[in-house]
Enzyme design. Sequence first.
Site, PDB file in Angstrom:
ATOM      1  N   ASP A  50      33.314  35.872  52.478  1.00 19.35           N
ATOM      2  CA  ASP A  50      32.100  34.538  51.126  1.00 19.35           C
ATOM      3  C   ASP A  50      32.832  34.147  50.174  1.00 19.35           C
ATOM      4  O   ASP A  50      32.561  34.460  48.937  1.00 19.35           O
ATOM      5  CB  ASP A  50      31.412  34.781  50.950  1.00 19.35           C
ATOM      6  N   GLU A 128      59.542  38.817  32.238  1.00 18.53           N
ATOM      7  CA  GLU A 128      59.666  39.695  32.016  1.00 18.53           C
ATOM      8  C   GLU A 128      58.686  40.597  31.117  1.00 18.53           C
ATOM      9  O   GLU A 128      57.472  39.817  30.395  1.00 18.53           O
ATOM     10  CB  GLU A 128      60.960  39.573  30.091  1.00 18.53           C
ATOM     11  N   GLU A 130      54.698  42.675  29.684  1.00 17.79           N
ATOM     12  CA  GLU A 130      55.149  43.317  29.173  1.00 17.79           C
ATOM     13  C   GLU A 130      53.762  43.669  28.987  1.00 17.79           C
ATOM     14  O   GLU A 130      52.648  42.853  29.377  1.00 17.79           O
ATOM     15  CB  GLU A 130      55.351  42.813  27.313  1.00 17.79           C
ATOM     16  N   GLU A 185      58.658  48.415  23.877  1.00 12.18           N
ATOM     17  CA  GLU A 185      58.498  48.000  23.116  1.00 12.18           C
ATOM     18  C   GLU A 185      58.312  47.605  21.966  1.00 12.18           C
ATOM     19  O   GLU A 185      58.768  49.135  21.134  1.00 12.18           O
ATOM     20  CB  GLU A 185      57.614  46.310  24.302  1.00 12.18           C
ATOM     21  N   GLU A 192      57.752  47.576  28.013  1.00 13.05           N
ATOM     22  CA  GLU A 192      58.666  46.231  29.226  1.00 13.05           C
ATOM     23  C   GLU A 192      59.096  46.990  30.002  1.00 13.05           C
ATOM     24  O   GLU A 192      59.810  47.823  29.634  1.00 13.05           O
ATOM     25  CB  GLU A 192      59.429  45.834  28.655  1.00 13.05           C
ATOM     26  N   HIS A 241      58.104  36.109  29.332  1.00 15.64           N
ATOM     27  CA  HIS A 241      59.200  35.877  29.217  1.00 15.64           C
ATOM     28  C   HIS A 241      59.529  34.955  30.872  1.00 15.64           C
ATOM     29  O   HIS A 241      59.945  36.293  31.616  1.00 15.64           O
ATOM     30  CB  HIS A 241      60.270  35.941  28.409  1.00 15.64           C
ATOM     31  N   ARG A 312      66.043  32.434  19.536  1.00 12.40           N
ATOM     32  CA  ARG A 312      64.822  33.020  20.215  1.00 12.40           C
ATOM     33  C   ARG A 312      63.415  32.799  19.561  1.00 12.40           C
ATOM     34  O   ARG A 312      62.772  33.218  19.876  1.00 12.40           O
ATOM     35  CB  ARG A 312      65.146  35.176  19.955  1.00 12.40           C
ATOM     36  N   GLU A 329      65.154  30.390  29.917  1.00 12.44           N
ATOM     37  CA  GLU A 329      63.936  31.376  30.311  1.00 12.44           C
ATOM     38  C   GLU A 329      63.014  30.318  28.626  1.00 12.44           C
ATOM     39  O   GLU A 329      62.841  30.053  27.654  1.00 12.44           O
ATOM     40  CB  GLU A 329      64.852  32.613  28.950  1.00 12.44           C
ATOM     41  N   ARG A 331      59.070  30.798  26.866  1.00 16.79           N
ATOM     42  CA  ARG A 331      59.587  32.108  26.426  1.00 16.79           C
ATOM     43  C   ARG A 331      57.988  32.205  25.837  1.00 16.79           C
ATOM     44  O   ARG A 331      56.912  33.160  25.299  1.00 16.79           O
ATOM     45  CB  ARG A 331      60.301  32.874  24.759  1.00 16.79           C
TER      46      ARG A 331
END
Length: 440
Positions: A50, A128, A130, A185, A192, A241, A312, A329, A331
């Site tokens: 459904d 990645e 977490e 982490e 992670e 990430h 970063r 990457e 983030r």
Amino acid sequence: MTKEDVLEAVKERDVKFIRTQFTDTLGIIKSWAIPVEQLEEAFESGVMFDGSSIQGFTKIEESDMKLVLDPSTFRILPWRPTTGAVARILGDVYLPDGQPFEGDPRYVLKSAIEEAKKMGYSMNVGPEMEFFLFRLDANGNPTTELTDHGGYFDFSPLDRAQDVRRDIDYALEHMGFQIEASHHEVAPSQHEIDFRFGDVLSTADNVITFKYVVKSIAYHKGYYATFMPKPLFGVNGSGMHTNQSLFKEGKNAFYDPEGTDQLSQEAMYYIGGLLKHIKEFAAVTNPVVNSYKRIVPGYEAPVYLTWSAKNRSSLIRIPATRGNGTRVELRCPDPACNPYLAFALMLRAGLDGIKNKIDPGESTNMNIFHLTEKERENKGIRSLPADLKEAVDEMKVSEFVKEVLGEHVFSNYLCAKEMEWDEYKAIVHPWELEKYLDML
């Protein structure tokens, strides 16, 4: 695996039940079990359900839908008994007339994959993941009681839940994952686990499987695993990430040994596309009110729309590996997102950058959090949406996001997010009571 492989495996492994699974628009897993005796018929005819009871699917007068099973997603659940075992299979949602349902998130991603294929590309993704592990109360309900006070890369005794994480690793490996890293982490009780990259559809399936496995194993061990982006104030939140690359004719299209930072022009344009469209689809990559409690300065989460080969604090980072490992990457995504929709939007944004040769501008190599607001303004550095309302407003006016998701998913997703924000606005929160009750 083929259908025949699956039918043979269930006999050999004494499987008694199959959990058939898919996700709703928001990425919540929907699952029901069928006895193994019905599996062959399910492969032939699909499994009816459904659709009017599923978030973002159909109206009650158009409710009949069917799940067409994908045998390549067959996995034995390793935490269930080996005698009378239980397996799971993901599937694609179809209408009764045999047409794919445009509201199925897996269909949205498959459409993006076809668009890339037309341009000669295939996409690999490596997320990645977490999450936090908290204790359960005496009634088995989740709490935010810490399981440890460990930090980044800590181990026993500071990482007291490492045995639970190891059991999760073993279960994932049993289900075909190639684990690349597993560790504590930065925040207390935060973990992670990274698994090997793969083609974008398989990886989206793996994200769904990952969350299912992590929650199941944790609960069996007396813990609660949550992918809520920011369950605790004053510490880092949980991100997802997302490392991504395009391949063309078997070669990494992002790698150019002669290019700046050994990046190809295609990679630069791909970055440009992500930077251009990220505000428009932040409501998908960062989908809940709580997502924006993570995206604040000081906790490693990106806030500003910049890219860098090293920095970063930038939204987009280029990890150091080159050759076939060259990748971009992103983030900002968090693990609350629906991976099918999020990956589809990332892919199509990057392809748009390549098609229209969108220049990402110069890389930003300083710590952006140390710049003043005026300095950021002078450098033309924009910010991600500050809250879900701002993200929803950006998405509302985006023709790009509407095209990628399709009208059905686009309108239903926005409706759900607007209702979420309205509910959040109306509730009196504990912070307000602490701040104002005895002051006013």
